[in-house]
Design a protein around this motif. Structure first.
Motif: not given
Ligand SMILES: NC(=O)C1=CN([C@@H]2O[C@H](COP(=O)(O)OP(=O)(O)OC[C@H]3O[C@@H](n4cnc5c(N)ncnc54)[C@H](O)[C@@H]3O)[C@@H](O)[C@H]2O)[C@@H](O)CC1
Ligand SMILES: [K+]
Length: 503
Positions: A344-351
């Motif tokens: 539910i909390s924001p994530m960092v989405i990379d690569a």
């Protein structure tokens, strides 16, 4: 800091003229003086200067600059590209003022080219400014091509002639290629787009005192994050803080052969101030991570030793960053899909987490609001499809951010942080030495650390990108752009925070 369109800048000029009040010819003199003050700091009077002027206000600036440089004992040759009988009022006034002191050469047709210039001349381009309203053709194009062919160092007044300030140029457009641009009051949007690098050079901005109130009132969705803007985002750390206040961050990263990506992102996360940093990595990376970074808590999950294939319950973490070196195995994909659904909390989405999301677009609807994507241009195109130019890339990023209520960090020179509310914030730090493997992993670690410290996503993205670039600039100072590594950048993060704290 705000960025404006050419039309908005014209309105700000007009408002300043009416309300300061100041005569428009005096505002032009102020602009020319600002340019001249900058120019004498950068280029010696021993070199002859050739100034090429159009007949609008950009040309008027050029004529005034010719007069002011002559007063500073520069040897100045002045050329006017004569396309019509009458120039703008302020052009005509400055032409008269200059002709009282020296001769001005009129250029009217191609047969007058090439003009003879000293081998060591410096060129000043004042042919067209922000009033350019169509691509340059005919004689003006030939003149610009001649200037570019001389390969003499050229400085553009306000903006390179032929470059649109806020809309795309065609691929065949003829545009001056300056080594530097000195722009009045604001950088133009065009300066911040990677495709325009050769038409901008180093850019500088000179204050010409446009009315501060109207600048404040004029709305825009374009901004750039300079030191002052970044400083305002930084939260103070108090004496009574303890590690619980600064959040538990988790990086989900790495696969066989790419455990380094996990190490780099976790290292950056530590250096960016997370209270507790954990890493969820494949079993093959366990010893590597424990040895490289004793401060990091390490978890492994899933039966496959080479990839992350299972995510245990992750409710205990304040922020999660996922993707560096993760690989695209279908088991990893399945686990990531499950995580996105639960979070539910924001994530960092990379690569690879971006690549997997691109292949599983149904995840997007389930994504925690205000998550941050950090694509480089190719990854972004995998997410949204092909884009034709820098302007279209930004427009698509705005659309995407609004639709999925997320942040898109478009990585590159002047990384653009695109927010769900339509705002775009260009970063001002960083250098080409950062275009290396590991640099993006470091950014993911920094962003995850800032989210864990309860920065909201928009602030984390703007501040994190700024600090990442600032640390990269410090690493370049110490190691040089060629030799610097992502680890050098991470090790400068402490100094980058300190520098910002004192900015
Ligand atoms: N408005 C102000 O108060 C100030 C303006 N300043 C200068 O004024 C500039 C803008 O001046 P202008 O609005 O007069 O515009 P420009 O000097 O850029 O030139 C516009 C003129 O060129 C013509 N033109 C546009 N595109 C053309 C093309 N492709 N081929 C041939 N002709 C073309 C236009 O019809 C117009 O006559 C700024 O860039 C800046 O240098 C500064 O003096 C600061 C103050
Ligand atoms: K120009």
């Amino acid at each position: 800091m705000k960025l404006f369109t050419a039309e908005q800048i014209r309105a700000l000029d007009r408002y300043t003229i009416e309300h300061e009040p100041i005569a428009s010819i005096d505002l032009m003199e102020r602009a020319a003086q600002a340019f001249t003050d900058w120019f004498v700091q950068h280029y010696p009077a021993s070199r002859p200067v050739a100034i090429f002027c159009g007949m609008g206000n950009n040309g008027g600036d050029g004529l005034a600059i010719a007069r002011l440089l002559q007063a500073q004992r520069y040897t100045v040759q002045c050329f006017v590209m004569k396309l019509k009988a009458q120039g703008s009022d302020d052009f005509e006034t400055n032409l008269q003022r200059l002709q009282e002191l020296t001769t001005v050469t009129l250029l009217e047709r191609a047969e007058q080219l090439p003009v003879a210039l000293p081998d060591d001349a410096l060129l000043i381009d004042a042919l067209f400014g922000s009033g350019l309203d169509r691509p340059v053709e005919g004689f003006p194009a030939q003149l610009i091509q001649f200037l570019n062919r001389t390969k003499l160092p050229t400085v553009a007044v306000d903006i390179a002639s032929g470059l649109f300030a806020d809309r795309p140029n065609g691929s065949g457009d003829v545009i001056v290629k300056p080594e530097a641009t000195f722009s009045f009051q604001f950088p133009k949007l065009a300066f911040l787009l990677p495709g325009n690098a050769q038409y901008v050079g180093e850019w500088y901005v000179g204050d010409i005192g446009l009315h501060p109130e109207v600048i404040q009132q004029t709305e825009t969705s374009w901004f750039y994050t300079d030191a002052a803007a970044a400083r305002a985002l930084l939260q103070p750390r108090t004496r009574f803080s303890h590690k619980g206040n600064f959040g538990r961050a988790l990086l989900i990263a790495g696969s066989y052969g790419k455990i380094g990506a996990a190490v780099l992102s976790a290292h950056a996360c530590l250096r960016a101030g997370a209270g507790l940093t954990s890493a969820l990595i494949p079993q093959c990376g366990y010893k590597i991570m424990q040895t490289a970074l004793p401060e990091v808590m390490v978890m492994t999950a899933g039966s496959n030793k080479k990839i992350v294939s299972d995510f245990p319950p992750l409710g205990a973490y304040d922020a999660i960053g996922v993707g560096p070196g993760l690989g695209k195995d279908f088991k990893t994909a399945k686990a990531l899909g499950g995580l996105i659904e639960k979070m539910i909390s924001p994530m960092v989405i990379d690569a690879d987490a971006i690549n997997l999301t691109a292949e599983n677009q149904a995840w997007l609807a389930k994504l925690p609001r205000q998550s941050i994507f950090t694509p480089h241009p190719k990854e972004f195109e995998r997410l949204v499809g092909p884009v034709a130019n820098d302007y279209e890339r930004l427009a698509r990023a705005k659309e995407f951010a609004q639709r999925y209520q997320c942040v898109i960090v478009l990585k590159g020179a002047y990384t653009a942080v695109v927010l769900w509310n339509g705002e775009v914030h260009f970063n001002t730090t960083g250098n080409p030495g950062m275009a290396k493997g590991g640099s993006g992993d470091a950014l993911t670690g920094i962003l995850t650390a800032l989210l864990a410290q309860e920065y909201d996503s928009a602030t984390a993205a703007k501040l994190g990108v700024y600090l990442h670039g600032a640390a990269g600039d410090l690493a370049a100072q110490h190691n040089g752009m060629i030799a610097m590594t992502a680890t050098d950048l991470i090790e400068q993060l402490g100094h980058a925070f300190e520098q910002l704290n004192h900015a």
